[in-house]
Design a protein around this motif. Structure first.
Motif, PDB file in Angstrom:
ATOM      1  N   LYS A  48      -7.789 -39.817  17.590  1.00 21.33           N
ATOM      2  CA  LYS A  48      -7.536 -38.485  18.160  1.00 21.33           C
ATOM      3  C   LYS A  48      -6.054 -38.136  18.144  1.00 21.33           C
ATOM      4  N   ASN A  49      -5.207 -39.155  18.048  1.00 20.75           N
ATOM      5  CA  ASN A  49      -3.767 -38.940  18.063  1.00 20.75           C
ATOM      6  C   ASN A  49      -3.123 -39.151  16.694  1.00 20.75           C
ATOM      7  N   GLY A  50      -3.921 -38.942  15.645  1.00 24.11           N
ATOM      8  CA  GLY A  50      -3.377 -38.899  14.293  1.00 24.11           C
ATOM      9  C   GLY A  50      -3.304 -40.204  13.535  1.00 24.11           C
ATOM     10  N   PHE A  51      -3.858 -41.261  14.077  1.00 21.60           N
ATOM     11  CA  PHE A  51      -3.907 -42.534  13.370  1.00 21.60           C
ATOM     12  C   PHE A  51      -5.165 -42.592  12.511  1.00 21.60           C
ATOM     13  N   GLU A  52      -5.176 -43.478  11.534  1.00 18.94           N
ATOM     14  CA  GLU A  52      -6.370 -43.707  10.728  1.00 18.94           C
ATOM     15  C   GLU A  52      -6.706 -45.188  10.783  1.00 18.94           C
ATOM     16  N   GLU A  53      -7.989 -45.471  10.702  1.00 21.07           N
ATOM     17  CA  GLU A  53      -8.415 -46.864  10.688  1.00 21.07           C
ATOM     18  C   GLU A  53      -8.114 -47.467   9.321  1.00 21.07           C
ATOM     19  N   VAL A  54      -7.557 -48.673   9.322  1.00 24.28           N
ATOM     20  CA  VAL A  54      -7.193 -49.361   8.082  1.00 24.28           C
ATOM     21  C   VAL A  54      -7.570 -50.845   8.200  1.00 24.28           C
ATOM     22  N   ALA A  55      -7.527 -51.536   7.075  1.00 26.04           N
ATOM     23  CA  ALA A  55      -7.790 -52.978   7.074  1.00 26.04           C
ATOM     24  C   ALA A  55      -6.579 -53.708   7.650  1.00 26.04           C
TER      25      ALA A  55
END
Length: 163
Positions: free
Chosen positions: A120-127
């Motif tokens: 919600k705060n602009g992060f993305e899920e990554v490995a």
């Protein structure tokens, strides 16, 4: 009082905040949600921490831990449970993002169980494997090292944007 906005002060941490910061981190560490930090470690890393203060009491804290020239980790990030859900975490994260920008660091990462908050705060899920810096700095000391269930998130900052 319902609907009243909390009057908080967000600032860089001071040595006098260590006991309150320890209390917040210890609460989450006891639940296995956060790595524990001793008061001595907090004292040595005080320059990396930011806090949210309400009525003279620190109710939230978080730090920026430099992992490389272009990468910092948001860690030891927590809000006292009584104050969760009031937007305090979002305000603190915005302050921390501003700090990273002022230090000219283009990438922020975190290992978290609160993935939705970060998304919600602009992060993305990554490995998490894309962060060998983190593995060698902290993960080698974690009891969950071989069975880590935290999710890695990443935010790339536009260093030309000062907002």
């Amino acid at each position: 009082m319902v609907g009243k906005k909390l009057e908080t002060n967000i600032r860089l941490a001071k040595q006098t905040d260590i006991n309150d910061m320890f209390e917040i981190i210890d609460y989450y560490a006891n639940d296995g949600i956060m790595l524990p930090r001793s008061k001595n470690i907090l004292s040595h890393q005080i320059g990396d921490f930011s806090v949210v203060e309400l009525d003279g009491k620190v109710i939230a804290c978080g730090s920026l831990c430099k992992l490389g020239d272009d990468l910092v980790e948001v860690r030891s990030f927590g809000v006292l449970p009584i104050h969760k859900g009031k937007g305090i975490g979002k305000q603190l994260l915005e302050f921390i993002i501003h700090e990273a920008k002022s230090r000219k660091i283009p990438k922020l990462m975190a290992l978290t169980y609160e993935v939705d908050f970060f998304i919600k705060n602009g992060f993305e899920e990554v490995a998490k494997e894309i962060f060998p810096e983190k593995v060698w700095k902290d993960c080698i000391y974690c009891k969950k090292q071989n069975c880590c269930d935290e999710i890695a998130v990443l935010k790339r900052l536009d260093l030309l944007d000062n907002t």
